[in-house]
Each structure stands twice: as structure tokens, then as C-alpha cells.
Design a protein around this motif. Structure first.
Motif, short mmCIF file in Angstrom:
data_model
loop_
_atom_site.label_atom_id
_atom_site.label_comp_id
_atom_site.label_asym_id
_atom_site.label_seq_id
_atom_site.Cartn_x
_atom_site.Cartn_y
_atom_site.Cartn_z
N SER A 46 81.85 -32.09 -79.92
CA SER A 46 81.51 -31.22 -78.53
C SER A 46 81.41 -30.00 -78.72
O SER A 46 80.40 -29.42 -78.18
CB SER A 46 83.05 -31.49 -77.93
N GLN A 47 81.94 -29.04 -79.71
CA GLN A 47 81.27 -27.74 -80.07
C GLN A 47 79.99 -27.70 -80.49
O GLN A 47 79.29 -26.79 -80.05
CB GLN A 47 82.42 -27.31 -81.03
N ALA A 48 79.73 -28.74 -81.50
CA ALA A 48 78.36 -28.48 -81.98
C ALA A 48 77.37 -28.76 -80.70
O ALA A 48 76.40 -28.24 -80.71
CB ALA A 48 78.18 -29.36 -83.00
N ALA A 49 77.51 -29.68 -79.90
CA ALA A 49 76.65 -30.02 -78.79
C ALA A 49 76.56 -28.63 -77.65
O ALA A 49 75.66 -28.47 -77.34
CB ALA A 49 77.32 -31.41 -77.94
N ILE A 50 77.78 -28.07 -77.53
CA ILE A 50 77.75 -26.88 -76.75
C ILE A 50 76.79 -25.99 -77.44
O ILE A 50 75.90 -25.11 -76.93
CB ILE A 50 79.31 -26.38 -76.49
N GLU A 51 77.08 -25.43 -78.79
CA GLU A 51 75.95 -24.69 -79.22
C GLU A 51 74.80 -24.86 -79.50
O GLU A 51 73.76 -24.16 -79.10
CB GLU A 51 76.50 -24.43 -80.93
N ALA A 52 74.33 -26.32 -79.44
CA ALA A 52 73.09 -26.72 -79.39
C ALA A 52 72.28 -26.50 -78.06
O ALA A 52 71.17 -26.21 -77.93
CB ALA A 52 72.97 -28.21 -79.86
N TYR A 53 73.31 -26.57 -77.08
CA TYR A 53 72.46 -26.47 -75.92
C TYR A 53 72.63 -25.06 -75.12
O TYR A 53 71.92 -24.80 -74.29
CB TYR A 53 73.72 -27.44 -74.76
N LYS A 54 73.09 -24.03 -75.91
CA LYS A 54 73.46 -22.67 -75.19
C LYS A 54 72.15 -21.98 -74.91
O LYS A 54 71.78 -21.50 -73.77
CB LYS A 54 74.24 -21.71 -76.23
N PRO A 55 71.02 -22.33 -75.66
CA PRO A 55 69.86 -21.62 -75.32
C PRO A 55 68.95 -22.25 -74.18
O PRO A 55 68.24 -21.65 -73.36
CB PRO A 55 68.70 -21.89 -76.67
N ARG A 56 69.28 -23.54 -73.72
CA ARG A 56 69.12 -24.19 -72.63
C ARG A 56 69.75 -24.22 -71.33
O ARG A 56 69.35 -24.60 -70.31
CB ARG A 56 68.68 -25.59 -73.01
N ALA A 57 71.17 -23.55 -71.50
CA ALA A 57 71.83 -23.39 -70.44
C ALA A 57 71.56 -22.77 -69.47
O ALA A 57 70.89 -21.56 -69.61
CB ALA A 57 73.43 -23.39 -70.89
N PRO A 58 71.72 -23.11 -68.03
CA PRO A 58 71.47 -22.27 -66.94
C PRO A 58 72.08 -20.98 -67.03
O PRO A 58 73.18 -20.82 -67.63
CB PRO A 58 71.65 -22.87 -65.72
N LYS A 59 71.59 -19.81 -66.57
CA LYS A 59 72.11 -18.57 -66.47
C LYS A 59 73.60 -18.55 -65.84
O LYS A 59 73.76 -19.16 -64.53
CB LYS A 59 71.26 -17.45 -65.74
N GLY A 60 74.58 -18.00 -66.47
CA GLY A 60 76.01 -17.77 -65.80
C GLY A 60 76.76 -19.27 -66.20
O GLY A 60 78.06 -19.27 -65.74
N VAL A 61 76.39 -20.19 -66.61
CA VAL A 61 77.04 -21.74 -66.68
C VAL A 61 77.12 -21.77 -68.40
O VAL A 61 76.40 -21.36 -69.09
CB VAL A 61 76.17 -22.93 -66.44
N GLN A 265 79.80 -38.26 -60.19
CA GLN A 265 79.82 -36.99 -59.13
C GLN A 265 79.23 -35.94 -59.83
O GLN A 265 78.34 -35.23 -59.47
CB GLN A 265 81.00 -36.87 -58.70
N ALA A 266 79.86 -35.42 -61.24
CA ALA A 266 79.37 -34.50 -61.83
C ALA A 266 77.83 -34.40 -62.12
O ALA A 266 77.17 -33.39 -61.94
CB ALA A 266 80.31 -34.05 -63.02
N LEU A 267 77.40 -35.64 -62.61
CA LEU A 267 76.18 -35.66 -62.81
C LEU A 267 75.40 -35.65 -61.87
O LEU A 267 74.04 -34.98 -61.83
CB LEU A 267 75.82 -37.29 -63.66
N LYS A 268 75.55 -35.88 -60.47
CA LYS A 268 74.88 -35.87 -59.48
C LYS A 268 75.02 -34.38 -58.82
O LYS A 268 73.77 -33.92 -58.12
CB LYS A 268 75.20 -36.76 -58.40
N SER A 269 76.22 -33.71 -58.76
CA SER A 269 76.23 -32.52 -58.01
C SER A 269 76.13 -31.25 -58.98
O SER A 269 75.76 -30.33 -58.44
CB SER A 269 77.72 -32.33 -57.50
N ASN A 270 76.07 -31.41 -60.42
CA ASN A 270 75.94 -30.42 -61.13
C ASN A 270 74.85 -30.49 -62.23
O ASN A 270 75.08 -31.16 -63.24
CB ASN A 270 77.19 -29.87 -61.95
N PRO A 271 73.56 -29.95 -62.14
CA PRO A 271 72.49 -30.46 -63.18
C PRO A 271 72.84 -30.02 -64.36
O PRO A 271 72.31 -30.49 -65.35
CB PRO A 271 71.40 -29.55 -62.45
N ALA A 272 73.60 -28.91 -64.63
CA ALA A 272 73.80 -28.53 -65.95
C ALA A 272 74.57 -29.66 -66.85
O ALA A 272 74.43 -29.78 -67.72
CB ALA A 272 74.86 -27.28 -66.00
N VAL A 273 75.52 -30.41 -66.10
CA VAL A 273 76.10 -31.50 -66.79
C VAL A 273 75.24 -32.68 -67.28
O VAL A 273 75.20 -32.96 -68.18
CB VAL A 273 77.15 -31.93 -65.82
#
Length: 344
Positions: A46-61, A265-273
């Protein structure tokens, strides 16, 4: 063959799962911190996935990983408090019912494999391998207060005290190990140092020359200088845990799939997920290697991505512990059983 069978079964399952009751909200759609919580074994992934996604994460998320144990993670997930649960075992039948009662629907995504690793202190000079029968002698409920010395497990080993360290009851590793070794998720001695934090178990063995523990392969990988893994004698012979032995289905019965459970529901309501989970599967091999867990094949991650894209809801494994399955078997079961509606 899997790919050919996949498209039809996923489409049918997606249509079957599309109807039903309203879904529970896992978090406010505008939430700035999205938590991936549950298994300590999956925590490094999970930690490695979060680090890999950081450059693509929406601002403020931001995303945050927590290690509280698989069972504790499912309690939060099935109450609608959590968008993504990290699990080192499949959801149980009771947990599935709690999710259904709360209106929580989800997608079950295999993300990697693990080898439950039996370790001793690096200074231990006598224990090189252990059989599943010897593990049963040591860890079953009847051993509590009775099997306290190394020689009671193997007469060739010294007559010295053995200190046991292992996962607590909220750990999916606890469930899987005891099912594989003792035949039941609840058949375990309790007179040992227990923790859902694998770092505590690493320290327990590293500091005690007479100690033995079992936990996820990634924590052994990160502490090889302080620990030594025992080869396990099972149905395929005496085998050390490794990516190769797990992927070849030789490290039995202590290999297992690891999962992300994602609230629909998180997949549908929160694009970042959705984008975070999709990016994780896209780079699954690299993320797994960075985390020290055992990756699926690239082609397998593509099939899992297809499952996410098709919105295949429910669990193919609820109430089951798939011990020692091959990658193909995991995917075949995961996809094919979704021909049946998973939510009523």
C-alpha cells in the motif's frame, strides 16, 4: 484460455451486480485524505502504491496507509468508513453479510502474492527446515503450556526453551496459517507474543536467540540480516519461501494471494480512488517488487484491471482460504465465480 473466458463472464457479472440497494458512503466525496487500511502484510505494498501515485494525484488529495490487521480493516470497511481495505485473506462470510447489511458493495482485486515465512534468529545454528507436522505440533491449541522446548518439536534439536512470536487474532496471517497448518482458523495456542504489527514480531525474533515466528514474506525480506527463514516441508517437498517457489506453486501450503477491496461508491464518487487503484494495477509488478511482496504476472495485472474496468462486484473467495493456488487458479476463480450475483 483465461482471457477468452474472461470477457463474457465479467460482462455478465457486471450487469448482474448493477442492480440493488443504495450504497453506503465510505467517506465524503471531497475528502482530502483517502485511507488504505487493514493488513500489515499488505501495508508495504500500500505504501509503495501511494508513493508511485503521488506524481499523478490530484492537487490537495493525499493517500495514507495504515496497518491495523485484516479483520480490523474489514470491520471499518463493512461499516462504510473505509474506501480501500488491504487484506491478506479473503473476506469472510460473516464480513460479507455485514457489508451487505450496511449497503457496502465492493470490487475484490488480487494485487500480489505472499509466502507466510517461518523465521528464527540469525544465530540459530540447528534449525534449517521444519515440516508442516512439526509446525502443527508447535502451534496447535493442544500445545499451549506443554510444547515449550525445541526438542519437543524435533528430538535432534537442543533441549532449550523456545520463544514464540506471531500475529494476533485480527491478522489475516493468523487465520491463513492456522487454517493451513492446524485445519481451522481458530485452532491456535495463545501463549505467545502476539501483535498485528509485523515489525514487533521481527524485533521479537531478532532479540531472542531461541525465538521462532511466522509472518509475511515482505517483512522477512526487509530483515534478512537479522533473521533466517526455514524451509517448509509440505506436499511438494522441502521448499524455501521465494518469489519463484510461490509463483511455481511449490511453497505449499503457506502461499496466498493478497487483496485490495475497493468500495464501489468510492470508485463512483471520488475519481482519485479509481485513478489510484488503476495506476497501482498498471505498475503492479514494480510496486510489488519495491514492497518486497511477490508480484503477479504482467498479464495477470491486466486481467485484474479488466475486472476493475468491468466493475465486477462481490467476492469470489468469501468464506474460503485459497491455500497454494496458482496465479491462473486465483484469476479463474476470481472471475468465473462472478457469473453468480454476489449481492442480493
Amino acid at each position: 484460455m483465461i482471457a477468452a473466458r474472461l470477457a463474457g463472464s465479467l460482462l455478465a457479472a457486471g450487469l448482474a451486480a448493477a442492480s440493488g440497494a443504495a450504497l453506503a458512503q465510505p467517506a465524503a466525496p471531497g475528502a482530502k485524505t483517502i485511507v488504505i487500511s487493514g493488513s500489515s502484510t499488505v501495508f508495504p505494498f500500500s505504501q509503495a502504491a501511494i508513493e508511485a501515485y503521488k506524481p499523478r494525484a490530484p492537487k490537495g488529495v493525499t493517500f495514507k496507509a495504515l496497518a491495523i490487521g485484516t479483520s480490523a480493516g474489514f470491520r471499518e470497511f463493512c461499516s462504510g468508513k473505509l474506501s480501500i481495505a488491504a487484506a491478506s485473506r479473503p473476506i469472510s462470510s460473516d464480513e460479507l453479510k455485514r457489508c451487505a447489511a450496511a449497503g457496502v458493495r465492493f470490487i475484490e482485486l488480487p494485487v500480489a502474492f505472499d509466502a507466510i515465512t517461518v523465521v528464527v534468529n540469525s544465530s540459530n545454528s540447528f534449525a534449517k527446515q521444519i515440516s508442516t507436522g512439526q509446525l502443527r505440533t508447535l502451534w496447535n491449541r493442544q500445545a499451549q503450556g506443554k510444547v515449550m522446548r525445541w526438542s519437543q518439536v524435533n528430538p535432534a534439536w537442543p533441549n532449550t526453551p523456545i520463544k514464540l512470536c506471531g500475529p494476533g487474532k485480527d491478522s489475516g496471517t493468523y487465520d491463513t496459517f492456522n487454517k493451513a497448518i492446524n485445519g481451522s482458523t481458530t485452532d491456535s495456542r495463545q501463549d505467545y507474543t502476539a501483535s498485528e504489527d509485523d515489525n514487533v514480531l521481527v524485533a521479537c525474533v531478532a532479540k531472542n536467540p531461541g525465538a521462532l515466528a511466522y509472518f509475511g514474506y515482505d517483512y522477512y525480506q526487509a530483515n534478512r540480516s537479522r533473521l533466517r527463514a526455514l524451509a517448509v516441508q509440505g506436499s511438494t517437498g522441502t521448499v524455501l519461501p521465494s518469489a519463484e517457489s510461490v509463483q511455481a506453486s511449490r511453497y505449499l501450503p503457506l502461499s496466498r494471494p493478497l487483496f485490495f477491496y475497493v468500495n464501489d461508491q468510492a470508485l463512483k464518487s471520488n475519481p482519485a480512488v479509481r485513478t489510484m487503484v488503476s495506476a497501482t494495477l498498471e505498475r503492479g509488478v514494480k510496486i510489488a517488487q519495491q514492497a518486497g511482496v511477490i508480484p503477479l504476472k504482467d498479464s495477470t495485472y491486466r486481467l485484474v484491471t479488466n475486472k476493475l474496468y468491468r466493475n465486477v462486484l462481490g467476492s469470489a473467495f468469501a468464506g474460503k482460504l485459497p491455500i497454494g493456488l496458482t496465479v491462473g487458479q486465483v484469476l479463474e476463480r476470481s472471475f468465473d465465480e462472478h457469473k453468480k450475483p454476489q449481492f442480493r
